[in-house]
Design an enzyme around this catalytic site. Structure first.
Site, PDB file in Angstrom:
ATOM      1  N   LYS A 130       2.112  51.273  99.521  1.00 58.97           N
ATOM      2  CA  LYS A 130       2.565  50.282 100.517  1.00 58.97           C
ATOM      3  C   LYS A 130       1.465  50.010 101.541  1.00 58.97           C
ATOM      4  O   LYS A 130       1.273  48.884 101.975  1.00 58.97           O
ATOM      5  CB  LYS A 130       3.829  50.788 101.225  1.00 58.97           C
ATOM      6  CG  LYS A 130       5.078  50.623 100.374  1.00 58.97           C
ATOM      7  CD  LYS A 130       6.342  51.143 101.046  1.00 58.97           C
ATOM      8  CE  LYS A 130       7.519  51.047 100.081  1.00 58.97           C
ATOM      9  NZ  LYS A 130       8.697  51.764 100.489  1.00 58.97           N
ATOM     10  N   ASP A 149      16.010  44.183 102.076  1.00 54.82           N
ATOM     11  CA  ASP A 149      15.047  43.582 101.149  1.00 54.82           C
ATOM     12  C   ASP A 149      15.583  42.327 100.438  1.00 54.82           C
ATOM     13  O   ASP A 149      14.818  41.489 100.013  1.00 54.82           O
ATOM     14  CB  ASP A 149      14.641  44.614 100.080  1.00 54.82           C
ATOM     15  CG  ASP A 149      13.682  45.647 100.677  1.00 54.82           C
ATOM     16  OD1 ASP A 149      12.791  45.237 101.438  1.00 54.82           O
ATOM     17  OD2 ASP A 149      13.854  46.854 100.403  1.00 54.82           O
ATOM     18  N   ASN A 189      21.895  48.484 105.972  1.00 65.28           N
ATOM     19  CA  ASN A 189      21.553  49.855 105.555  1.00 65.28           C
ATOM     20  C   ASN A 189      21.860  50.833 106.683  1.00 65.28           C
ATOM     21  O   ASN A 189      22.438  50.451 107.699  1.00 65.28           O
ATOM     22  CB  ASN A 189      20.085  49.935 105.111  1.00 65.28           C
ATOM     23  CG  ASN A 189      19.157  49.496 106.223  1.00 65.28           C
ATOM     24  OD1 ASN A 189      19.196  50.034 107.316  1.00 65.28           O
ATOM     25  ND2 ASN A 189      18.343  48.488 105.956  1.00 65.28           N
ATOM     26  N   PHE A 207       6.203  51.762 108.230  1.00 64.34           N
ATOM     27  CA  PHE A 207       6.845  53.007 107.822  1.00 64.34           C
ATOM     28  C   PHE A 207       7.079  52.934 106.315  1.00 64.34           C
ATOM     29  O   PHE A 207       7.169  51.834 105.756  1.00 64.34           O
ATOM     30  CB  PHE A 207       8.199  53.183 108.517  1.00 64.34           C
ATOM     31  CG  PHE A 207       8.120  53.840 109.863  1.00 64.34           C
ATOM     32  CD1 PHE A 207       7.552  53.182 110.942  1.00 64.34           C
ATOM     33  CD2 PHE A 207       8.624  55.124 110.058  1.00 64.34           C
ATOM     34  CE1 PHE A 207       7.477  53.778 112.184  1.00 64.34           C
ATOM     35  CE2 PHE A 207       8.564  55.736 111.304  1.00 64.34           C
ATOM     36  CZ  PHE A 207       7.986  55.063 112.371  1.00 64.34           C
ATOM     37  N   LYS A 215       0.349  46.202 101.578  1.00 66.15           N
ATOM     38  CA  LYS A 215       0.755  45.430 102.768  1.00 66.15           C
ATOM     39  C   LYS A 215      -0.391  45.304 103.772  1.00 66.15           C
ATOM     40  O   LYS A 215      -0.216  44.741 104.845  1.00 66.15           O
ATOM     41  CB  LYS A 215       1.980  46.091 103.416  1.00 66.15           C
ATOM     42  CG  LYS A 215       3.172  46.191 102.466  1.00 66.15           C
ATOM     43  CD  LYS A 215       4.443  46.607 103.175  1.00 66.15           C
ATOM     44  CE  LYS A 215       5.579  46.840 102.188  1.00 66.15           C
ATOM     45  NZ  LYS A 215       6.894  46.564 102.719  1.00 66.15           N
TER      46      LYS A 215
HETATM   47  O1  PMT Z   1      16.608  53.934 112.551  1.00 68.94           O
HETATM   48  P1  PMT Z   1      16.753  55.402 112.256  1.00 68.94           P
HETATM   49  O2  PMT Z   1      18.171  55.790 111.911  1.00 68.94           O
HETATM   50  O3  PMT Z   1      16.162  56.269 113.341  1.00 68.94           O
HETATM   51  O4  PMT Z   1      15.909  55.713 110.914  1.00 68.94           O
HETATM   52  C1  PMT Z   1      14.520  55.621 110.936  1.00 68.94           C
HETATM   53  C2  PMT Z   1      13.991  54.929 109.660  1.00 68.94           C
HETATM   54  C3  PMT Z   1      14.274  55.803 108.468  1.00 68.94           C
HETATM   55  C4  PMT Z   1      14.626  53.544 109.481  1.00 68.94           C
HETATM   56  C5  PMT Z   1      12.432  54.751 109.887  1.00 68.94           C
HETATM   57  O5  PMT Z   1      11.866  56.024 110.072  1.00 68.94           O
HETATM   58  C6  PMT Z   1      11.787  54.059 108.697  1.00 68.94           C
HETATM   59  O6  PMT Z   1      11.385  54.683 107.734  1.00 68.94           O
HETATM   60  N1  PMT Z   1      11.669  52.702 108.774  1.00 68.94           N
HETATM   61  C7  PMT Z   1      11.212  51.854 107.655  1.00 68.94           C
HETATM   62  C8  PMT Z   1      12.369  51.546 106.739  1.00 68.94           C
HETATM   63  C9  PMT Z   1      11.957  50.664 105.544  1.00 68.94           C
HETATM   64  O7  PMT Z   1      12.396  49.559 105.469  1.00 68.94           O
HETATM   65  O8  PMT Z   1      11.039  51.220 104.792  1.00 68.94           O
HETATM   66  P2  PMT Z   1      10.443  50.527 103.423  1.00 68.94           P
HETATM   67  O9  PMT Z   1       9.671  51.608 102.784  1.00 68.94           O
HETATM   68  O10 PMT Z   1      11.549  49.862 102.696  1.00 68.94           O
HETATM   69  O11 PMT Z   1       9.469  49.396 104.001  1.00 68.94           O
HETATM   70  C10 PMT Z   1       8.082  49.617 104.252  1.00 68.94           C
HETATM   71  C11 PMT Z   1       7.653  48.876 105.499  1.00 68.94           C
HETATM   72  O12 PMT Z   1       7.838  47.462 105.301  1.00 68.94           O
HETATM   73  C12 PMT Z   1       8.435  49.241 106.737  1.00 68.94           C
HETATM   74  O13 PMT Z   1       7.572  49.278 107.849  1.00 68.94           O
HETATM   75  C13 PMT Z   1       9.425  48.077 106.880  1.00 68.94           C
HETATM   76  O14 PMT Z   1       9.750  47.851 108.243  1.00 68.94           O
HETATM   77  C14 PMT Z   1       8.652  46.921 106.294  1.00 68.94           C
HETATM   78  N2  PMT Z   1       9.465  45.870 105.674  1.00 68.94           N
HETATM   79  C15 PMT Z   1      10.332  46.151 104.668  1.00 68.94           C
HETATM   80  C16 PMT Z   1      11.061  45.129 104.076  1.00 68.94           C
HETATM   81  C17 PMT Z   1      10.874  43.815 104.540  1.00 68.94           C
HETATM   82  N3  PMT Z   1      11.547  42.795 103.990  1.00 68.94           N
HETATM   83  N4  PMT Z   1      10.014  43.564 105.526  1.00 68.94           N
HETATM   84  C18 PMT Z   1       9.304  44.557 106.099  1.00 68.94           C
HETATM   85  O15 PMT Z   1       8.521  44.321 107.023  1.00 68.94           O
END
Ligand code: PMT
Length: 390
Positions: free
Chosen positions: A334, A276, A207, A320, A338
């Site tokens: 979330k 994911d 991504n 995040f 989580k």
């Molecule tokens: O890296 P940059 O270019 O500076 O951009 C920053 C960012 C947009 C990546 C950052 O600010 C951000 O939002 N990071 C989380 C990205 C994400 O995967 O978000 P999500 O809403 O899909 O996931 C929710 C949370 O679960 C996140 O903390 C993620 O790290 C975590 N996750 C997601 C999928 C997975 N398989 N395992 C996880 O732990």
């Protein structure tokens, strides 16, 4: 960090004095207050007018200039929060080590009861000379902080140690110096960047994450005294000294790496964007084009942050939420699903927020509160997030 700080800048004689003009400009942009002292030799390399212009302040060099109202070499160190000498020449270092006060700069050093930081710069042999080595050791034993010179091609055409540290790094050093070490006893794991999952030998799923958010958190946490473990997906990294950085590619590697440090940590901040889904059976050869559509079986990757939140004991877990729709609603979902302590919600569709930009627009959400923040640099947001761990 440097806003309103009084920095007394001593410039001694060396060709690197020209680089210190850039340092002045950077310090002024950070709203630091400057007063500048130049030795006579320094003003042979760069005119005091250039320093007055870039530092927007008076430049002092005559030890005997003064009036009945002010003895400058006594009053300037009193005004200073810190005395920075850059470049520090072999001659000035020798005088400082031996208490010789025959010019404005060295007299001010003797009169200074504030912290003194020097950034030496000189020819490699002068730096290696036993007298200089001894003088630097003496200054170190006096508590003077030394920003070590770097190796490279010097103005005298020598290749070796002796280059003045880059102005940007000297600014970082000062920011670090002025930062309160309020996370001194914390061990924090921070994840950054994307993960990648192979499709075949040459192709992969990933991504847009650049790692900027996570690296900024790691950098600020380090400045605040934390022990930092940065688990980074494939990004263009920027150097952060004094932390442990481990590069990973896949979700599984990210999870296994965090596992190694988790039990002994105080917090996990998941700013990474793990992929994911992964291909169920990636090919170890390059898939050939067939002229038809390609179907891939994708299976869901384990949720890393959810896994660690389920086994936490003392750790605070911050996730995040990267959203394009219904930001707060999805983030709250979330947070609960989580089992996180906090979630930092960013709307990827907003200008100045999300992927690969230096700013972000976020809301800090916990069970019973939402703090909406405006647009701010990622290092500033990083500090707001780290405040949650104090
Ligand atoms: O890296 P940059 O270019 O500076 O951009 C920053 C960012 C947009 C990546 C950052 O600010 C951000 O939002 N990071 C989380 C990205 C994400 O995967 O978000 P999500 O809403 O899909 O996931 C929710 C949370 O679960 C996140 O903390 C993620 O790290 C975590 N996750 C997601 C999928 C997975 N398989 N395992 C996880 O732990």
């Amino acid at each position: 960090m440097l806003e309103g700080k009084n920095i007394l800048l001593g410039v001694s004689g060396g060709i690197a004095a020209y680089k210190v003009l850039d340092l002045c400009s950077r310090l002024k942009k950070k709203n630091a207050n400057l007063k500048i002292i130049m030795t006579e030799s320094a003003s042979k390399f760069v005119s005091p007018i250039s320093f007055e212009t870039m530092g927007r302040c008076k430049v002092y060099s005559d030890l005997f200039e003064g009036s009945h109202e002010s003895v400058h070499h006594i009053d300037l160190p009193k005004w200073a929060d810190v005395f920075l000498i850059a470049p520090a020449s072999a001659n000035t270092i020798a005088k400082m080590a031996n208490g010789i006060a025959d010019n404005f700069l060295t007299a001010s050093y003797l009169a200074c009861d504030k912290d003194v930081i020097i950034a030496p710069s000189m020819n490699t042999n002068m730096l290696k000379n036993k007298a200089t080595v001894r003088n630097l050791d003496i200054l170190k034993s006096f508590g003077v902080k030394i920003i070590r010179p770097k190796a490279g091609i010097l103005a005298c055409n020598t290749v070796g140690d002796g280059r003045l540290e880059e102005p940007s790094k000297i600014v970082e050093y000062l920011e670090d110096y002025f930062t309160e070490k309020d996370l001194k006893d914390k061990k924090i794991i921070i994840s950054a960047g994307p993960t990648v999952e192979l499709i075949d030998y040459v192709r992969y799923i990933t991504n847009k994450s650049s790692g900027k958010m996570g690296y900024n958190i790691a950098n600020e946490a380090k400045k605040r005294g934390a022990e930092v473990i940065l688990v980074s997906g494939p990004v263009k990294p920027f150097e952060i000294e004094g932390i442990t950085r481990i590069e990973v590619k896949t979700n599984e590697e990210m999870k296994n790496t965090i596992e190694r440090y988790f039990d002994s940590s105080d917090a996990l901040i998941m700013s990474a964007a793990p992929v994911d889904y992964r291909v169920e059976n990636p090919s170890d050869r390059k898939l050939k084009k067939t002229g038809n559509n390609l179907e891939l079986d994708l299976i869901e990757n384990p949720d890393i942050v959810k896994y660690f939140a389920s086994k936490k004991n003392k750790q605070k877990i911050i996730g995040f939420a990267a959203e394009t729709d219904d930001l707060v609603e999805n983030a709250k979902d979330k947070l609960k699903r989580k089992n996180l302590d906090y979630i930092i919600a960013n709307d990827l569709t907003k200008w100045g927020a999300g992927f690969n930009v230096d700013t972000n627009i976020a809301s800090i959400i916990c069970k019973d509160n939402i703090e909406e923040l405006g647009i701010m640099p990622k290092d500033e947001l990083a500090n707001k997030i780290l405040d949650l761990l104090r």
